[in-house]
Design an enzyme around this catalytic site. Sequence first.
Site, PDB file in Angstrom:
ATOM      1  N   GLY A 147       1.140  24.875  65.211  1.00  0.00           N
ATOM      2  CA  GLY A 147       1.474  24.584  63.930  1.00  0.00           C
ATOM      3  C   GLY A 147       0.857  23.270  63.258  1.00  0.00           C
ATOM      4  O   GLY A 147       1.313  22.820  62.496  1.00  0.00           O
ATOM      5  N   ASP A 148      -0.493  23.148  63.739  1.00  0.00           N
ATOM      6  CA  ASP A 148      -1.050  21.910  63.252  1.00  0.00           C
ATOM      7  C   ASP A 148      -2.476  22.061  63.522  1.00  0.00           C
ATOM      8  O   ASP A 148      -3.040  23.152  63.861  1.00  0.00           O
ATOM      9  CB  ASP A 148      -0.341  20.636  63.539  1.00  0.00           C
ATOM     10  CG  ASP A 148      -0.605  19.495  62.335  1.00  0.00           C
ATOM     11  OD1 ASP A 148      -1.920  19.319  62.267  1.00  0.00           O
ATOM     12  OD2 ASP A 148       0.233  18.837  61.784  1.00  0.00           O
TER      13      ASP A 148
END
Length: 425
Positions: free
Chosen positions: A225-226
């Site tokens: 998620g990044d």
Amino acid sequence: MKLFAALLLALSVTPAHGNPTAKRKTCTIKASGTNKTDDAPAILTAFKECRKHGKIIFEPKTYYVNSALNISGLEDVEIDIQGQLLWSTDILYWLNASLPVGYQNQSTAFILGGNNVRIDGHGVGTFNGNGDYWYEWIKKQPNTSNYPGRPHQITFNGLTNSVVKGLNFLRSQMWTMSIIHSHNSVWEDIFVNNTGNRVSSSNTDGADTFFSSDLLFRNWTVYNGDDSFSCKANSTNITLLDSHFYHGLGIAIGSIGQYNDAFETIENIRAENIYFEDTLHAFYVKTWTDDRVGFPPNGGGGGLGYAENMLMKNLTTKGMRGAAFSISQCTRFNGAPGVGNCTNSQFQVRDIVIDGMKGTTKDRRVVSLQCSAVAPCTDIKLSKVDLKYTNGTVVPNYLCGNVLGNQGWNCTGPVCVGGSATGGC
Ligand SMILES: *[C@@H]1O[C@H](CO)[C@@H](O)[C@H](O)[C@H]1NC(C)=O
Ligand SMILES: *[C@@H]1O[C@H](CO)[C@@H](O)[C@H](O)[C@H]1NC(C)=O
Ligand SMILES: *[C@@H]1O[C@H](CO)[C@@H](O)[C@H](O)[C@H]1NC(C)=O
Ligand SMILES: *[C@@H]1O[C@H](CO)[C@@H](O)[C@H](O)[C@H]1NC(C)=O
Ligand SMILES: *[C@@H]1O[C@H](CO)[C@@H](O)[C@H](O)[C@H]1NC(C)=O
Ligand SMILES: *[C@@H]1O[C@H](CO)[C@@H](O)[C@H](O)[C@H]1NC(C)=O
Ligand SMILES: *[C@@H]1O[C@H](CO)[C@@H](O)[C@H](O)[C@H]1NC(C)=O
Ligand SMILES: *[C@@H]1O[C@H](CO)[C@@H](O)[C@H](O)[C@H]1NC(C)=O
Ligand SMILES: *[C@@H]1O[C@H](CO)[C@@H](O)[C@H](O)[C@H]1NC(C)=O
Ligand SMILES: *[C@@H]1O[C@H](CO)[C@@H](O)[C@H](O)[C@H]1NC(C)=O
Ligand SMILES: *[C@@H]1O[C@H](CO)[C@@H](O)[C@H](O)[C@H]1NC(C)=O
Ligand SMILES: *[C@@H]1O[C@H](CO)[C@@H](O)[C@H](O)[C@H]1NC(C)=O
């Protein structure tokens, strides 16, 4: 030309091999078998005993890691990981006890460093950060970004002439790995899955490099998620090959320029044969503005330097969510997002080649290059770009501001000028 130097370099990352296994002193670590007993002291003891010309074995068991590990100064060591290391979820303990990484006020649960270290997980060895607890906890905090003390799963510090391979990283507490003061080393056949089981994960980068050079990353798969992968301050001669990135932000350069008046560089970066599915970008660069507001990790700005000589070859996208190639020179303090001039950065981005980028996207922008008026982006070359919407229409938009010396393409319109933590507006 320089790009060839980077190519040759990648092939020359050839860490040494040590003595045959048979002659090595071997330390097999006993697992306690219960998370009520911290296995970290047993791990430290084994590393103390076999730290030079030795072999460390993690058996096919679960090791409960309830306290911070700092293992440094290894020399010619084989580390065989057949089991799982599972980190404890005592968040208050870790916020206080995680170790400084050495940059951006970041911290870590595990420091590992040494020369001629060969870590092999044989595809089964697993580092499990137990991150579900962290993902739930961080959502309740006022500062959901770089929370002081929230640890990276592992930091390779001072790792040289080494190979890390065949390891799985599951649900990292924060970033999966940071790599600092490390040189001439390889990370290959690495699987990262930071998908939360209960809530979505955030700030769970795949790998971040700084103050490091001559690193090769091959055959990575990252669900996160990044940033899928990120090169930060003083990353030089970094090669990333044959990898698959899902749901994250893609390959990042930066953020950089966060330290007022500090001169930092990123040079000779090459990525080739990379597949992106549902990522925000394929490749993006983010620099802070010239206006310092607050201090790192979440504030800063006013940095100097340049990012140059970056080659991205054979990129394939599926369902990209944002501009496939983005530059934003407008990273700003996330507590005061409106403060800072997006076009005044003194940090220069130059000499980028995208050679082959095809596939599908949901975004109307092939490129979105928001550069500094003070130090414009120069020498950006695009070739063999073929991005389509899912209906088959070719994406026609190449947006830019303060870009000079385009090769193989023209700007089709002005770029959005504004900041966000993920590059672009
Ligand atoms: C990067 O690679 C080039 C070409 O091989 C080499 O000359 C240079 O010393 C390397 N830089 C670093 C910091 O290792
Ligand atoms: C041990 O595991 C149990 C059940 O998963 C959990 O509730 C407890 O917090 C864990 N203890 C530590 C020290 O991690
Ligand atoms: C914080 O960690 C230090 C050592 O790292 C320890 O001495 C101290 O007792 C800890 N404080 C709390 C509140 O846990
Ligand atoms: C880790 O251990 C090394 C060697 O003992 C030491 O030099 C270093 O300061 C330690 N790092 C941290 C963050 O405690
Ligand atoms: C840096 O981290 C420490 C604890 O890890 C924290 O006390 C301090 O506030 C942080 N500094 C900034 C500027 O966030
Ligand atoms: C690439 O890594 C994966 C683990 O993510 C492994 O299963 C696969 O065998 C590796 N591929 C090659 C060609 O080694
Ligand atoms: C990644 O982890 C999530 C959550 O546990 C799981 O649902 C998903 O199947 C995993 N993905 C892969 C490719 O293993
Ligand atoms: C980063 O690299 C630049 C350029 O080589 C150098 O001037 C600077 O001192 C380096 N920074 C650190 C902290 O090593
Ligand atoms: C381009 O990359 C894809 C993976 O994304 C790979 O399957 C393909 O073989 C590569 N093409 C070439 C010419 O290497
Ligand atoms: C932002 O900085 C640029 C470059 O110095 C300057 O030309 C511009 O006027 C500034 N904009 C504002 C709103 O201050
Ligand atoms: C395909 O989708 C794009 C973006 O939604 C749209 O602008 C375009 O008109 C569509 N083309 C056709 C032929 O439907
Ligand atoms: C860019 O625009 C110039 C001037 O209109 C034109 O000659 C050139 O062919 C264009 N290049 C591309 C790649 O479209």
